[in-house]
Design a protein around this motif. Structure first.
Motif, PDB file in Angstrom:
ATOM      1  N   LEU A   1      71.838  78.185  62.828  1.00  0.00           N
ATOM      2  CA  LEU A   1      70.958  77.154  62.290  1.00  0.00           C
ATOM      3  C   LEU A   1      69.607  77.174  62.998  1.00  0.00           C
ATOM      4  N   VAL A   2      69.630  77.293  64.321  1.00  0.00           N
ATOM      5  CA  VAL A   2      68.378  77.340  65.090  1.00  0.00           C
ATOM      6  C   VAL A   2      67.553  78.551  64.680  1.00  0.00           C
ATOM      7  N   ALA A   3      68.225  79.689  64.496  1.00  0.00           N
ATOM      8  CA  ALA A   3      67.507  80.907  64.107  1.00  0.00           C
ATOM      9  C   ALA A   3      66.870  80.779  62.730  1.00  0.00           C
ATOM     10  N   SER A   4      67.413  79.913  61.880  1.00  0.00           N
ATOM     11  CA  SER A   4      66.876  79.721  60.526  1.00  0.00           C
ATOM     12  C   SER A   4      65.742  78.711  60.478  1.00  0.00           C
ATOM     13  N   ALA A   5      65.516  78.003  61.577  1.00  0.00           N
ATOM     14  CA  ALA A   5      64.509  76.941  61.591  1.00  0.00           C
ATOM     15  C   ALA A   5      63.114  77.495  61.844  1.00  0.00           C
ATOM     16  N   ASP A   6      62.124  76.754  61.383  1.00  0.00           N
ATOM     17  CA  ASP A   6      60.724  77.039  61.675  1.00  0.00           C
ATOM     18  C   ASP A   6      60.266  75.999  62.694  1.00  0.00           C
ATOM     19  N   PRO A   7      59.951  76.412  63.926  1.00  0.00           N
ATOM     20  CA  PRO A   7      59.584  75.418  64.951  1.00  0.00           C
ATOM     21  C   PRO A   7      58.372  74.584  64.573  1.00  0.00           C
ATOM     22  N   ALA A   8      57.535  75.096  63.686  1.00  0.00           N
ATOM     23  CA  ALA A   8      56.362  74.334  63.271  1.00  0.00           C
ATOM     24  C   ALA A   8      56.745  73.228  62.284  1.00  0.00           C
ATOM     25  N   VAL A   9      57.890  73.377  61.627  1.00  0.00           N
ATOM     26  CA  VAL A   9      58.347  72.397  60.641  1.00  0.00           C
ATOM     27  C   VAL A   9      59.337  71.423  61.265  1.00  0.00           C
ATOM     28  N   GLY A  10      60.158  71.914  62.173  1.00  0.00           N
ATOM     29  CA  GLY A  10      61.150  71.067  62.825  1.00  0.00           C
ATOM     30  C   GLY A  10      62.506  71.170  62.158  1.00  0.00           C
ATOM     31  N   LEU A  11      63.328  70.181  62.372  1.00  0.00           N
ATOM     32  CA  LEU A  11      64.697  70.170  61.843  1.00  0.00           C
ATOM     33  C   LEU A  11      64.773  69.145  60.718  1.00  0.00           C
ATOM     34  N   LYS A  12      64.620  69.634  59.490  1.00  0.00           N
ATOM     35  CA  LYS A  12      64.651  68.761  58.324  1.00  0.00           C
ATOM     36  C   LYS A  12      66.048  68.744  57.714  1.00  0.00           C
ATOM     37  N   LEU A  13      66.368  67.656  57.047  1.00  0.00           N
ATOM     38  CA  LEU A  13      67.668  67.538  56.403  1.00  0.00           C
ATOM     39  C   LEU A  13      67.885  68.657  55.396  1.00  0.00           C
ATOM     40  N   SER A  14      66.857  69.011  54.643  1.00  0.00           N
ATOM     41  CA  SER A  14      66.997  70.057  53.625  1.00  0.00           C
ATOM     42  C   SER A  14      67.399  71.396  54.246  1.00  0.00           C
ATOM     43  N   LEU A  15      66.880  71.710  55.427  1.00  0.00           N
ATOM     44  CA  LEU A  15      67.250  72.960  56.100  1.00  0.00           C
ATOM     45  C   LEU A  15      68.726  72.940  56.506  1.00  0.00           C
ATOM     46  N   VAL A  16      69.157  71.845  57.090  1.00  0.00           N
ATOM     47  CA  VAL A  16      70.553  71.754  57.530  1.00  0.00           C
ATOM     48  C   VAL A  16      71.493  71.838  56.330  1.00  0.00           C
ATOM     49  N   GLU A  17      71.150  71.166  55.246  1.00  0.00           N
ATOM     50  CA  GLU A  17      71.976  71.240  54.041  1.00  0.00           C
ATOM     51  C   GLU A  17      72.055  72.675  53.532  1.00  0.00           C
ATOM     52  N   GLN A  18      70.925  73.381  53.560  1.00  0.00           N
ATOM     53  CA  GLN A  18      70.892  74.746  53.059  1.00  0.00           C
ATOM     54  C   GLN A  18      71.722  75.682  53.934  1.00  0.00           C
ATOM     55  N   VAL A  19      71.546  75.609  55.235  1.00  0.00           N
ATOM     56  CA  VAL A  19      72.242  76.525  56.140  1.00  0.00           C
ATOM     57  C   VAL A  19      73.742  76.240  56.179  1.00  0.00           C
ATOM     58  N   LEU A  20      74.121  74.956  56.199  1.00  0.00           N
ATOM     59  CA  LEU A  20      75.536  74.615  56.286  1.00  0.00           C
ATOM     60  C   LEU A  20      76.236  74.671  54.932  1.00  0.00           C
ATOM     61  N   GLY A  21      75.446  74.690  53.857  1.00  0.00           N
ATOM     62  CA  GLY A  21      76.047  74.746  52.530  1.00  0.00           C
ATOM     63  C   GLY A  21      76.720  73.452  52.110  1.00  0.00           C
ATOM     64  N   VAL A  22      76.250  72.338  52.670  1.00  0.00           N
ATOM     65  CA  VAL A  22      76.803  71.021  52.315  1.00  0.00           C
ATOM     66  C   VAL A  22      75.645  70.065  52.091  1.00  0.00           C
ATOM     67  N   ARG A  23      75.937  68.984  51.401  1.00  0.00           N
ATOM     68  CA  ARG A  23      74.906  67.975  51.154  1.00  0.00           C
ATOM     69  C   ARG A  23      75.317  66.664  51.804  1.00  0.00           C
ATOM     70  N   ALA A  24      74.324  65.935  52.283  1.00  0.00           N
ATOM     71  CA  ALA A  24      74.593  64.619  52.862  1.00  0.00           C
ATOM     72  C   ALA A  24      75.106  63.680  51.776  1.00  0.00           C
ATOM     73  N   SER A  25      75.904  62.707  52.163  1.00  0.00           N
ATOM     74  CA  SER A  25      76.445  61.746  51.190  1.00  0.00           C
ATOM     75  C   SER A  25      75.311  60.967  50.543  1.00  0.00           C
ATOM     76  N   ALA A  26      75.486  60.604  49.291  1.00  0.00           N
ATOM     77  CA  ALA A  26      74.504  59.747  48.623  1.00  0.00           C
ATOM     78  C   ALA A  26      74.399  58.434  49.390  1.00  0.00           C
ATOM     79  N   ALA A  27      73.209  57.829  49.339  1.00  0.00           N
ATOM     80  CA  ALA A  27      72.920  56.673  50.199  1.00  0.00           C
ATOM     81  C   ALA A  27      73.935  55.546  50.073  1.00  0.00           C
ATOM     82  N   ALA A  28      74.405  55.280  48.859  1.00  0.00           N
ATOM     83  CA  ALA A  28      75.315  54.151  48.682  1.00  0.00           C
ATOM     84  C   ALA A  28      76.744  54.596  48.412  1.00  0.00           C
TER      85      ALA A  28
END
Length: 437
Positions: free
Chosen positions: A357-384
Motif C-alpha cells: 500500500l505504501v509503495a502505491s501511494a504518492d507522497p505528494a497526495v497522501g493517504l486518501k480513502l480512494s487509494l486504500v479502497e483501490q489497493v485493498l480491493g474493498v470499499r468502506a461501508s456506506a455512511a448509514a
C-alpha cells in the motif's frame, strides 16, 4: 497519562492501565490514530465527549462536547451515541443515535477524526512502546517484547519464531541475535524451502574433500561458517525428514557432521528457526521430529496483523517514513476513513500488504480513502449502513458452507469483524432463558 477529574470511584468504574505485573488486565481504549495513547474508559452511564479525550491527550474538534456513553448490561460493555454532531462509528458502521450496541474486544471505534480499539483486558503500559527489532508495535507486540527481555537473561542457544508469512520473523530474528549478544559474529540467513533437498545437506553441514564426485576441496558449510554468531533457518518445517537427525546433533551438542566426515566438528553457534506452520501438526503427520521441536526451549510468536488493528497505522507510518520521509499529519493528508478501512482489513499478507500500500501511494497526495479502497480491493461501508443482522450472518455462513472468509466477504466484513459478531451471537444465545416445555 493524565485523566480528567471524576467523582469517587465505584466498584463498576474502570481504572487506567498500570502495566504492573500484578495487573490482570483492565478494559481500555487504545488510540491508534492520529496518536497512540491508552484512554481509560469513562464512568459507566456518563455522557462524555471532547473534554474526556482531551484529558488523555487527544484534541479533536470534530468530537461533540457530549458524544457517547458506555454502559454495561448482562456483563457486556455497550456503547451508545448520544446524538453527536458527526456520529459514532463501530467497525465501520455508523451507530443509530441513542441505541446501545454491544462492543466486543478488538472492535474499532471512530469518533470525530480519532480511531480507537477496545481491549477488554489490557495489562500493558499506558504509553506506546518502541519498535521490537525494527518491528513497529506500540500496543500489540507486548508478549514478543517480554520474551526478548527474558531471553537476554537466559543462557539459550536455540530459539523458534512462529507467525504467519509477512509478520516480520526475519526482523525479529535480528533482535534475537542482539538479545543473545551474538551481534559481533556472522549472521547467516537460510531459506530452507529455497534449497533443493539434493544439495541441502552439503550446503548446511559442509563436506570433506573427496566426499563425492567433483569435491576437490572441502567446504565448511553454512553452520560452521557462522561460528561465533547465529544462523537463521527460515521455514524450518520444510527441512527434509532425513536431515532432521543431523540438525538435532547441532542443537543438542553443538556438533556438525560434514558429508564424508567420520567425526563431528564442534561449532559455537546459535540457531534461530522460523515457521509459519504449526509444527505440532507436522509432528502428528510424521513430517517433523518431536525431539527436534523439543530442542527449541524458547518460542516467540508474532501475532497476525488482523489481531492487532491498534498497530496498523504505526506500521504504515514506519514504512512510509522509510520510503518518503516524515509523515507529518499537519502537512501530509491522511483520511481517517482510509486508516479505519486499513484497521478493519484482514491483511492476509500481513506487513507485506501494508508495504504494498505504501509503495502505491504518492507522497505528494497522501493517504486518501480512494487509494486504500483501490489497493485493498474493498470499499468502506456506506455512511448509514447498519451492521448485518444475525439472520444475515447465519444465511451467509450457510451459503458459503461455513467458510468464514467467504462469508465475511459476502457480508462486506473482514474476517475479524465476523468473528467478533459470531462471539457476540454466542454470548447472546447463552443469555437466553431455556424454553419451557
Amino acid at each position: 497519562m493524565t485523566t480528567r477529574p471524576q467523582r469517587e470511584a465505584s466498584t463498576d468504574e474502570h481504572r487506567p492501565p498500570t502495566g504492573t505485573s500484578r495487573d490482570q488486565g483492565t478494559p481500555v481504549l487504545l488510540a491508534a490514530f492520529p496518536v497512540n495513547v491508552a484512554v481509560p474508559l469513562p464512568t459507566p452511564g456518563v455522557s462524555v465527549g471532547r473534554a474526556w479525550l482531551a484529558a488523555a491527550g487527544l484534541n479533536d474538534t470534530k468530537i461533540s462536547s457530549s458524544h457517547l456513553r458506555l454502559t454495561r448490561a448482562g456483563g457486556r460493555l455497550q456503547i451508545e451515541d448520544v446524538g453527536s454532531r458527526n456520529g459514532t462509528w463501530l467497525d465501520g458502521h455508523r451507530l443509530p443515535a441513542r441505541e446501545p450496541v454491544p462492543i466486543e474486544d478488538g472492535a474499532v471505534l471512530r469518533v470525530g477524526e480519532t480511531l480507537l480499539v477496545y481491549r477488554a483486558a489490557y495489562a500493558g503500559p499506558a504509553e506506546p512502546e518502541p519498535a521490537v527489532g525494527g518491528l513497529s508495535g506500540p500496543w500489540g507486540l507486548r508478549a514478543a517484547r517480554a520474551e526478548l527481555e527474558r531471553l537476554a537473561r537466559r543462557p539459550v542457544r536455540n530459539v523458534l519464531l512462529t507467525g504467519e508469512s509477512g509478520t516480520g520473523k526475519e526482523m525479529l530474528a535480528e533482535a534475537v541475535v542482539r538479545a543473545l549478544k551474538r551481534s559481533r559474529g556472522p549472521f547467516t540467513r537460510v531459506n530452507v524451502a529455497g534449497i533443493a533437498a539434493s544439495v541441502f545437506e552439503g550446503q548446511l553441514f559442509g563436506w570433506e574433500r573427496g566426499a563425492f564426485s567433483g569435491s576437490s576441496a572441502s567446504n565448511p558449510g553454512l553452520l560452521r561458517a557462522s561460528a561465533g554468531g547465529a544462523v537463521f533457518l527460515d521455514e524450518i518445517g520444510e527441512l527434509p525428514i532425513e536431515l532432521q537427525p543431523k540438525l538435532l546433533r547441532v542443537l543438542e551438542n553443538q556438533e556438525v557432521l560434514a558429508v564424508g566426515a567420520k567425526e563431528p566438528a564442534q561449532v559455537d553457534i546459535a540457531v534461530i528457526a522460523a515457521t509459519n506452520r504449526p509444527l505440532e501438526a507436522a509432528v502428528q503427520q510424521g513430517r517433523f521430529r518431536l525431539d527436534l521441536l523439543a530442542r527449541f526451549p524458547v518460542r516467540i510468536s508474532l501475532p497476525p496483523l488482523r489481531e492487532r488493528p491498534e498497530d496498523v497505522f504505526a506500521i504504515l507510518r514506519a514504512l512510509w517514513e522509510r520510503s518518503y520521509g516524515p509523515l507529518e499529519l499537519a502537512r501530509v493528508r491522511v483520511d481517517v476513513e482510509a486508516v479505519e478501512l486499513m484497521m478493519l482489513h484482514d491483511w492476509p499478507a500481513n506487513v507485506r500488504g501494508v508495504n504494498q500500500l505504501v509503495a502505491s501511494a504518492d507522497p505528494a497526495v497522501g493517504l486518501k480513502l480512494s487509494l486504500v479502497e483501490q489497493v485493498l480491493g474493498v470499499r468502506a461501508s456506506a455512511a448509514a449502513a447498519p451492521p448485518p443482522t444475525q439472520e444475515a450472518i447465519v444465511e451467509a455462513l450457510a451459503a458459503c458452507g461455513n467458510n468464514q472468509v467467504q462469508a465475511a466477504k459476502r457480508l462486506g466484513l473482514s474476517r475479524a469483524q465476523l468473528l467478533r459478531r459470531l462471539k457476540a451471537m454466542r454470548h447472546d444465545a447463552g443469555e437466553r432463558p431455556a424454553r419451557k416445555r
